[in-house]
Design an enzyme around this catalytic site. Structure first.
Site, PDB file in Angstrom:
ATOM      1  N   SER A 144       0.847  -1.191   0.000  1.00 60.47           N
ATOM      2  CA  SER A 144       0.000   0.000   0.000  1.00 60.47           C
ATOM      3  C   SER A 144       0.888   1.249   0.000  1.00 60.47           C
ATOM      4  CB  SER A 144      -0.959  -0.044   1.192  1.00 60.47           C
ATOM      5  OG  SER A 144      -2.008   0.887   1.047  1.00 60.47           O
ATOM      6  N   ASP A 312      -8.764  -6.722  -4.534  1.00 59.56           N
ATOM      7  CA  ASP A 312      -8.456  -5.380  -4.036  1.00 59.56           C
ATOM      8  C   ASP A 312      -9.329  -4.340  -4.743  1.00 59.56           C
ATOM      9  OD1 ASP A 312      -7.277  -3.019  -3.123  1.00 59.56           O
ATOM     10  OD2 ASP A 312      -5.240  -3.806  -3.293  1.00 59.56           O
ATOM     11  N   HIS A 342      -7.994  -5.456  -0.165  1.00 60.92           N
ATOM     12  CA  HIS A 342      -6.694  -4.791  -0.063  1.00 60.92           C
ATOM     13  C   HIS A 342      -5.900  -5.246   1.157  1.00 60.92           C
ATOM     14  CE1 HIS A 342      -3.776  -1.584  -0.650  1.00 60.92           C
ATOM     15  NE2 HIS A 342      -3.998  -1.137   0.588  1.00 60.92           N
TER      16      HIS A 342
END
Length: 376
Positions: A144, A312, A342
């Site tokens: 991320s 995701d 995610h």
């Protein structure tokens, strides 16, 4: 030899004045970090450091948010590697951020803290290594926001790492990502306790705004299938959301879950840092000033391993496929299969163990060929 904090303990390093990509200054900046394993290789100019990059609201406690990943014999093997996790500049876990005392007057930076980019986060980490006398690391890996930092590392400092592991992120923020993240920022800045970011000495904080931002964000962190399977249209126990009038105390089960996640975050994180780091994600663009996305990616020749999550919503898997097709030196690619969405890179520990072991193996092969690693 570089003096590092004791294994597992929080260390703070002064890195001087940081100059941001947009032209601001952060004097007296500090970077917090934790490390596991012993440092080797300073004499050769190539160390055994694996730099782990955290996501938006995580911090340097990588052994907690990646449980079972760091340690002797584990994927990030501390018998062989020195694993270091820094806290991002702008964060809330020891590094200089909006809640930190300003060097001029000792009051919180607040609205004086400048907007930062992912590149600024990497600039701060490079300054951190310089302050410790560490010339290079073996690898950088993160997911991320941490994945964005790993990608920028490969673009900004290719001579200071052997490989990069980029997980669950894109080459730039998409319009959808900017929009959903801007809505979170708006929720915080619309809280009456925000005071333009200068709330630190008021006795109040924009907790409700931060809670709303977290609810919005969490819906992008988890998968639609997972939430529907867990909660469906069930009411929270003892509550009735189908009454004759709307009552915020009468919730669906998923609302209660989101409220719980909101309370957890507001108890441990700062709204100012949340705004700063979310804005940094909105500024993420590997192609800015480098001739566009694909040209920038193709010019990155640091061996790169890329992984994504099939469900995701925030950073869809096609964005990692785009990275894999365009980076200049692809080590490999992995797909994490999970209903979680995610957050699977944090939740699917067994799969992440396999992904990271493969990354480390391929990274070493790229440096040493088939010979045994000199870190062994």
């Amino acid at each position: 030899m570089s003096r590092l904090a004791a294994p597992g303990e929080l260390g703070i390093v002064d890195v001087g004045t940081l100059h941001t990509e947009a032209g601001a200054r952060i004097p007296g900046a500090q970077i917090a970090y934790r490390r596991w394993g012993e440092l080797h290789g300073l004499e050769s100019g190539r160390t055994n450091i694996i730099l782990v990059e955290h996501s938006l609201t995580s911090g340097p406690e990588a052994d907690e948010w990646w449980p079972g990943i760091i340690g002797p014999g584990r994927a990030l093997d501390t018998d062989r590697f020195c694993v270091v996790c820094t806290n991002s500049i702008g964060g809330f876990h020891g590094s200089t951020g909006p809640s930190s005392p300003h060097p001029e007057d000792g009051r919180a930076w607040g609205s004086r803290f400048p907007g930062i980019s992912i590149r600024d986060q990497v600039t701060a980490e490079l300054a951190f290594l310089d302050a410790l006398g560490i010339p290079a690391v073996h690898a950088v890996v993160g997911g991320s926001m941490g994945g964005a930092r790993a990608l920028e590392w490969a673009a900004m400092a290719p001579d200071r790492l052997n490989a990069a592991g980029v997980i669950a992120v894109s080459a730039r923020a998409s319009a959808w990502q900017i929009g959903i993240q801007a809505a979170q920022i708006d929720a915080i800045e619309g809280d009456p306790h925000w005071h333009g970011g200068d709330y630190y000495d008021t006795g109040h904080s924009p907790r409700e705004g931060l809670a709303t931002a977290r609810r919005i964000a969490h819906l992008t962190y988890r998968g639609e299938l997972e939430l529907d399977e867990r909660f469906g249209v069930e009411a929270q126990t003892g509550e009735n959301p189908l009454g004759p009038y709307r009552d915020p105390q009468q919730r669906f089960a998923v609302e209660s879950y989101l409220d719980y996640q909101a309370r957890k975050l507001t108890a441990r994180f700062d709204a100012g840092s949340y705004v700063t780091l979310t804005d940094a994600l909105n500024r993420h663009d590997i192609g800015r000033g480098r001739g566009g996305l694909n040209r920038a990616l193709s010019s990155i020749h640091v061996p790169m391993f890329i992984a994504g999550v099939d469900t995701d919503i925030l950073y869809p898997y096609h964005q990692q496929e785009h990275l894999s097709r365009n980076v200049g030196n692809l080590l490999g690619m992995a797909k994490i299969s999970s209903p979680v969405g995610h957050d699977a890179f944090l939740a699917e520990h067994r799969q992440m163990d396999h992904v990271l072991r493969r990354f480390i193996h391929l990274a070493e092969e790229s440096v040493h060929g088939n010979a045994a690693s000199h870190f062994g």
